[in-house]
Design an enzyme around this catalytic site. Structure first.
Site, PDB file in Angstrom:
ATOM      1  CD  GLU A 120     -36.690 -14.431  57.784  1.00 42.30           C
ATOM      2  OE1 GLU A 120     -36.300 -14.655  56.800  1.00 42.30           O
ATOM      3  OE2 GLU A 120     -36.997 -12.752  57.971  1.00 42.30           O
ATOM      4  CB  CYS A 159     -39.381 -10.918  51.638  1.00 44.78           C
ATOM      5  SG  CYS A 159     -38.784 -11.457  50.038  1.00 44.78           S
ATOM      6  CG  HIS A 189     -35.584 -12.182  53.718  1.00 42.08           C
ATOM      7  ND1 HIS A 189     -36.724 -12.903  53.951  1.00 42.08           N
ATOM      8  CD2 HIS A 189     -35.377 -11.401  52.262  1.00 42.08           C
ATOM      9  CE1 HIS A 189     -36.946 -13.527  52.572  1.00 42.08           C
ATOM     10  NE2 HIS A 189     -36.289 -12.306  52.225  1.00 42.08           N
TER      11      HIS A 189
END
Length: 611
Positions: A539, A407, A537
């Site tokens: 993750e 990001c 994102h």
């Protein structure tokens, strides 16, 4: 009928209710049951989107764009499910719903009160959400874990406690169990039970009787049998209903710790789980899950080779600000059989101003960066520390150190390239310097400039890999060689489309874009061991048994090029997206179902405008 397990807490907050709730759910999944989870946060905020990461931890984003408490990330990771924003209940959401009903006249002129109107709204919400399918079966869950945030006795949680007192009678005794998590402090070698006695007494006074008391011990010393017997005697439960949860080497061992104390055997009897129709297929899946989980945890104990990652971020004072990033790194380290070492570097410590104000801190920060096996720059908001991020990225690029930008980290990699390679020293982001003459990152054109609420690009979005780079793109190979991949987004700024041609002609390659080819979403450098940035994102969708592809590639590259090649081959053969099949659709279809631009009804969320 769905069975409900309430997890409450006493004495102090933040002692591991989320991990205990998730671990209990995982154990129930190993028994072949379908499990969902709900988190109750008693704060007045509508959602977590407005909160500072340094105050409440990371804002976890769901497929539907919901900005929720980080505990929902625990549920998704442990249970391998896909939740919605309705799986996070807040006082703000409940009061908004009740007030809107009152305005519509649905209470037929009655005086609207906490009891029964607010408490009924809470119970109705839980029952409705508990029926929503969350896994690949597309069937109603068998078990719903409900975690009540905060501690028993808090003023803000009182309506929820009363709602759950009523709820146990609404669903019946065989369909409701309560796990109460309490702290057992160790004072000079003696485990003290009085705090637990007091919180259980308070809970019973409010009309809830714990079926299991989970005793948290802050240390490696297990719960002593004499302590267990004392809690049993003074808290009106059998000894088998008192379980100890001491510190273990990894949170992934907690399910096994609970299993060793026969928690599932107790819940089988207490909730009459034999009455549920569990198919042979799901029993087999449960056994397979248990075997895989045990293999991961056992393998973790035998790791000797290390991989050292330096995380250069803005919110390093509170590690929970990067909870999902940490977990994604851990999952990937499991896969490549490395012991993960994370070094935390506050990005502003890398800047020349720190060299003048605090030389020791400056040199310590740079010593960590120079010695890194890999450099990770995660997301964030605001200008503070971004120059330090750019300097760390420059080092990674020039010194051929594996780099992953997420990001804001992705956007700073673009700025660094524009300054260093295109020789534009004042290149910047319009978010950080609104009047910059060389904006390489700009406000997204469809985003409102007058409404901050819910005006980010939120939730699951597709990325299309450019066929031109198919032969060498590590990102595409890590996603199984597929033409498309889906990840969750949370941003309102993007790479300036007018600058893309200049960037690409100079060697910065955008290998992944949106479906229209207008929005840059993944960048890579061809002649670098591993240099990758994502606007999304990734993750947020990492799982212990199914690591996030970019993080897996990053950890593997940081371990060595042979490890990276090995993992790329594994991914090409066996990559499985963590998303339900029905959610992997076009961006247009996803936008209509996500919480991206709810301006029309005046309700939304706001990015934390904080440095």
């Amino acid at each position: 009928m769905t069975k409900y397990i309430l997890v409450s807490g006493g004495v102090v907050s933040g002692i591991g209710k989320g991990v205990i709730a998730s671990s209990t759910g995982l154990l129930l999944k190993t028994a072949g049951l379908k499990v969902t989870a709900i988190k109750i946060d008693p704060y007045m905020n509508i959602d977590a989107g407005t909160m500072r990461p340094t105050e409440h931890g990371e804002v976890y984003v769901l497929n539907d764009g919901g900005e929720v408490d980080l505990d929902l990330g625990n549920y998704e990771r442990y249970l391998d499910v896909t939740l919605s924003k309705d799986n996070n209940i807040t006082t703000g959401k409940i009061y908004r719903e009740v007030i809107e009903k009152e305005r519509r006249g649905e209470y037929l002129g009655k005086t609207v009160q906490i009891v029964p109107h607010v408490t009924n709204a809470i119970q109705d919400w839980i029952q409705r959400v508990s029926k929503i399918p969350v896994d690949e079966s597309a069937e109603e869950p068998d078990i719903c874990i409900v975690e009540l945030g905060g501690t028993v006795g808090d003023i803000e949680s009182a309506p929820f406690i009363e709602a759950m007192r009523q709820f146990q009678f609404r669903v019946g005794h065989d369909n409701f169990a309560l796990i109460h998590v309490s702290l057992v402090p160790d004072m000079h070698g003696e485990q003290k039970t009085k705090p637990t006695q007091t919180t259980v007494h308070a809970l019973r006074g409010l009309g809830l009787l714990p079926d299991l008391i989970a005793c948290r011990l802050l240390g490696r010393q297990p719960l002593e049998s004499s302590t267990k017997d004392k809690i049993s005697m003074f808290c009106h439960v059998a000894s088998e209903q008192v379980i100890g949860v001491h510190d273990v080497s990894s949170v992934y061992h907690v399910p096994l710790l609970l299993q060793s104390q026969r928690i599932i055997e107790y819940l089988r009897k207490r909730l009459n789980l034999a009455s549920l129709n569990i198919t042979e297929e799901w029993v087999s899946k449960g056994l397979s899950l248990e075997m895989k989980w045990r293999a991961v945890t056992k393998g973790q104990e035998r790791l000797f080779d290390e991989v050292k990652i330096v995380l250069v971020g803005k919110y390093t004072d509170l590690k929970d600000s990067y909870m999902s990033v940490i977990k994604a790194l851990e999952h990937s380290a499991f896969r490549v059989r490395r012991k993960l070492i994370i070094q935390w570097v506050e990005s502003s410590d890398l800047e020349p101003s720190t060299q003048e104000s605090d030389p020791a801190k400056y040199h310590d920060a740079w010593r960590a960066v120079v010695g890194a096996g890999g450099i990770l720059v995660p997301g964030g908001f605001g200008k503070r520390g971004t120059e330090g991020m750019i300097l760390a990225i420059k080092w990674a690029r020039e010194q051929k150190v594996p780099f992953l930008g997420i990001c804001l980290g992705f956007q700073m990699a673009v700025i660094e390239w524009a300054r260093s390679v295109l020789n534009i020293p004042d290149a910047h982001s319009a978010e950080l310097v609104p009047d910059t003459q060389n904006a390489f990152v700009i406000f997204m054109p469809e985003i409102s400039r007058t409404h901050m609420g819910g005006t980010m690009r939120l939730g699951l979005r597709p990325t299309v890999f450019d066929r031109e780079f198919e032969t060498w793109s590590k990102a595409r190979k890590l996603y199984g060689g597929n033409e498309k991949m889906w990840e969750r987004h949370r941003h309102r700024y993007e790479v300036n489309p007018e600058q893309v041609q200049r960037l690409q002609e100079s060697g910065l390659t955008f290998v992944g874009k949106d479906e229209k080819g207008e929005r840059m979403q993944i960048l890579e450098l061809k002649d670098h061991p591993f240099f990758m940035g994502l606007q999304a994102h990734p993750e947020l969708c990492s799982r212990p048994l199914n690591p996030s592809p970019p993080f897996l590639g990053f950890i593997a590259a940081s371990s060595g090029q042979s490890d990276l090649e090995e993992q790329i081959q594994v991914q090409l053969k066996s990559f499985r997206p963590p998303h339900p099949e029905h959610s992997m659709v076009s961006e247009e279809a996803l936008r209509t179902s996500t919480q991206e631009h709810p301006i029309a009804n005046g309700v939304g969320t706001m990015t934390p405008l904080t440095d």
